[in-house]
Design an enzyme around this catalytic site. Structure first.
Site, PDB file in Angstrom:
ATOM      1  N   ARG A 244       0.823  -1.155   0.040  1.00 14.41           N
ATOM      2  CA  ARG A 244       0.015  -0.090  -0.015  1.00 14.41           C
ATOM      3  C   ARG A 244       0.846   1.127  -0.082  1.00 14.41           C
ATOM      4  NH1 ARG A 244      -4.424   0.835   4.487  1.00 14.41           N
ATOM      5  NH2 ARG A 244      -2.866   1.521   5.689  1.00 14.41           N
TER       6      ARG A 244
ATOM      7  N   THR B 118      -0.908   7.582  -0.811  1.00 15.37           N
ATOM      8  CA  THR B 118      -2.206   7.465  -1.384  1.00 15.37           C
ATOM      9  C   THR B 118      -3.066   6.221  -0.784  1.00 15.37           C
ATOM     10  OG1 THR B 118      -1.315   5.788  -3.022  1.00 15.37           O
ATOM     11  CG2 THR B 118      -1.120   8.207  -3.662  1.00 15.37           C
TER      12      THR B 118
ATOM     13  N   ASP C 223       0.739  -2.328  12.195  1.00 14.83           N
ATOM     14  CA  ASP C 223       1.232  -2.961  10.924  1.00 14.83           C
ATOM     15  C   ASP C 223       1.478  -4.443  10.798  1.00 14.83           C
ATOM     16  OD1 ASP C 223       2.833  -1.171   8.219  1.00 14.83           O
ATOM     17  OD2 ASP C 223       3.182  -3.477   8.655  1.00 14.83           O
TER      18      ASP C 223
ATOM     19  N   ASP D 278       5.204  -5.250   9.619  1.00 18.69           N
ATOM     20  CA  ASP D 278       6.363  -5.022  10.709  1.00 18.69           C
ATOM     21  C   ASP D 278       6.468  -5.705  11.787  1.00 18.69           C
ATOM     22  OD1 ASP D 278       7.447  -3.076   8.821  1.00 18.69           O
ATOM     23  OD2 ASP D 278       6.304  -1.288   9.713  1.00 18.69           O
TER      24      ASP D 278
HETATM   25  C1  PRP Z   1      -0.708  -4.435   4.701  1.00 21.10           C
HETATM   26  C2  PRP Z   1      -1.594  -5.837   4.813  1.00 21.10           C
HETATM   27  C3  PRP Z   1      -2.580  -5.756   3.762  1.00 21.10           C
HETATM   28  C4  PRP Z   1      -2.564  -4.216   3.490  1.00 21.10           C
HETATM   29  C5  PRP Z   1      -4.217  -3.912   3.969  1.00 21.10           C
HETATM   30  O1  PRP Z   1       0.010  -4.576   3.821  1.00 21.10           O
HETATM   31  O2  PRP Z   1      -0.770  -6.805   5.009  1.00 21.10           O
HETATM   32  O3  PRP Z   1      -1.746  -6.455   2.643  1.00 21.10           O
HETATM   33  O4  PRP Z   1      -1.780  -3.418   4.258  1.00 21.10           O
HETATM   34  O5  PRP Z   1      -4.494  -2.701   3.650  1.00 21.10           O
HETATM   35  P1  PRP Z   1      -5.463  -2.328   2.425  1.00 21.10           P
HETATM   36  O6  PRP Z   1      -6.599  -3.040   2.532  1.00 21.10           O
HETATM   37  O7  PRP Z   1      -5.726  -0.829   2.713  1.00 21.10           O
HETATM   38  O8  PRP Z   1      -5.033  -2.336   1.063  1.00 21.10           O
HETATM   39  P2  PRP Z   1       1.422  -3.444   3.635  1.00 21.10           P
HETATM   40  O9  PRP Z   1       0.713  -2.494   2.429  1.00 21.10           O
HETATM   41  O10 PRP Z   1       1.848  -2.884   5.062  1.00 21.10           O
HETATM   42  O11 PRP Z   1       2.426  -4.409   2.945  1.00 21.10           O
HETATM   43  P3  PRP Z   1       3.562  -5.371   3.672  1.00 21.10           P
HETATM   44  O12 PRP Z   1       2.814  -6.475   4.068  1.00 21.10           O
HETATM   45  O13 PRP Z   1       4.505  -5.408   2.629  1.00 21.10           O
HETATM   46  O14 PRP Z   1       4.017  -4.536   4.883  1.00 21.10           O
HETATM   47  N1  URA Z   2      -2.090  -2.662   7.247  1.00 14.14           N
HETATM   48  C1  URA Z   2      -1.598  -3.263   8.268  1.00 14.14           C
HETATM   49  O1  URA Z   2      -0.774  -3.658   8.282  1.00 14.14           O
HETATM   50  N2  URA Z   2      -2.540  -2.779   9.327  1.00 14.14           N
HETATM   51  C2  URA Z   2      -3.543  -2.009   9.299  1.00 14.14           C
HETATM   52  O2  URA Z   2      -4.129  -1.701  10.250  1.00 14.14           O
HETATM   53  C3  URA Z   2      -3.875  -1.489   7.757  1.00 14.14           C
HETATM   54  C4  URA Z   2      -3.108  -2.134   6.922  1.00 14.14           C
END
Ligand code: PRP
Ligand code: URA
Length: 209
Positions: free
Chosen positions: A104, A108, A200, A203
């Protein structure tokens, strides 16, 4: 319309409470996400169709049932979805695993795709897309768009925590996809994080913050 299943089994709810806790470290967080994914796999596969077979036991013939028809494909959304794969594979060891990389954009909140490797026969499989968080729904919607473009048709989505906004967006974009979650939280905050959520997920799983 896709159905929403909130899996409220006590073991799942207990473990989710520890996962959410800000004081839970990466090791325990990872172990518990793995366990909850395994327990949820039990519910997500509950209505797979069965075929009757006969089995010769040492004593006689038993009327048994085995899972029929299509095979299963697991598709974690990178990165955080990776944390749910090994738990699910313990229950469904013959599943094939595809990967979709979506992150994400922090400004944006739009999903950015960077990787896609799926089993060649996804059209013939029951597919379970996994990601701990369904927040705005952007990542799940983009991933399922991808999977459908590659021929996937029979798709379920499984997460640990969903927001009402994410559920509504995913249902609207993909009304054929059932959603399985361990919790439906209150809302999103201004940064698109689920409240109260768990922070997150990527993380916390990988200790990157
Ligand atoms: C997080 C989570 C989802 C997304 C959810 O991933 O694991 O994939 O956000 O958010 P959304 O429903 O608003 O799209 P992130 O983008 O943080 O990536 P990562 O798993 O690589 O940390
Ligand atoms: N992605 C995450 O990891 N946590 C949230 O709460 C939203 C998006």
């Amino acid at each position: 319309m896709g159905r929403l299943y909130v899996i409220d089994h006590p073991l799942i709810q207990h473990k989710l409470a520890i996962i959410r806790d800000v004081n839970t470290g990466a090791k325990e967080f990872r172990e518990l996400v793995d366990e909850v994914a395994m327990l949820m796999a039990y519910e997500v596969t509950r209505n797979l169709p069965l075929t009757d077979i006969q089995v010769q036991t040492p004593v006689g013939m038993a009327q048994c049932s085995v899972i029929s028809g299509k095979k299963i494909g697991l598709i974690p959304i990178l990165r955080a979805g990776l944390g749910m794969v090994s738990g699910m594979l313990r229950l469904i060891p013959t599943a094939r695993v595809g990967h979709i990389g979506v992150y994400r954009d922090p400004e944006t909140l739009q999903p950015v795709e960077y990787y896609c490797k799926l089993p060649p026969d996804i059209a013939e499989r029951d597919l379970i897309v996994v990601d701990p968080m369904l927040a705005t729904g952007g990542s799940a919607i983009a991933s399922i768009n991808f999977i459908k473009q590659k021929g996937g048709t029979n798709i379920r989505f499984m997460c640990l925590i969903a927001s009402p906004e994410g559920v509504a967006a995913l249902k609207k974009a993909h009304p054929d996809v059932d959603i399985y979650t361990a919790a439906l939280d209150e809302c999103l905050n201004d940064h698109g994080y689920i409240v109260p959520g768990l922070g997150d997920a990527g993380d916390r799983l990988f200790g990157t913050k």
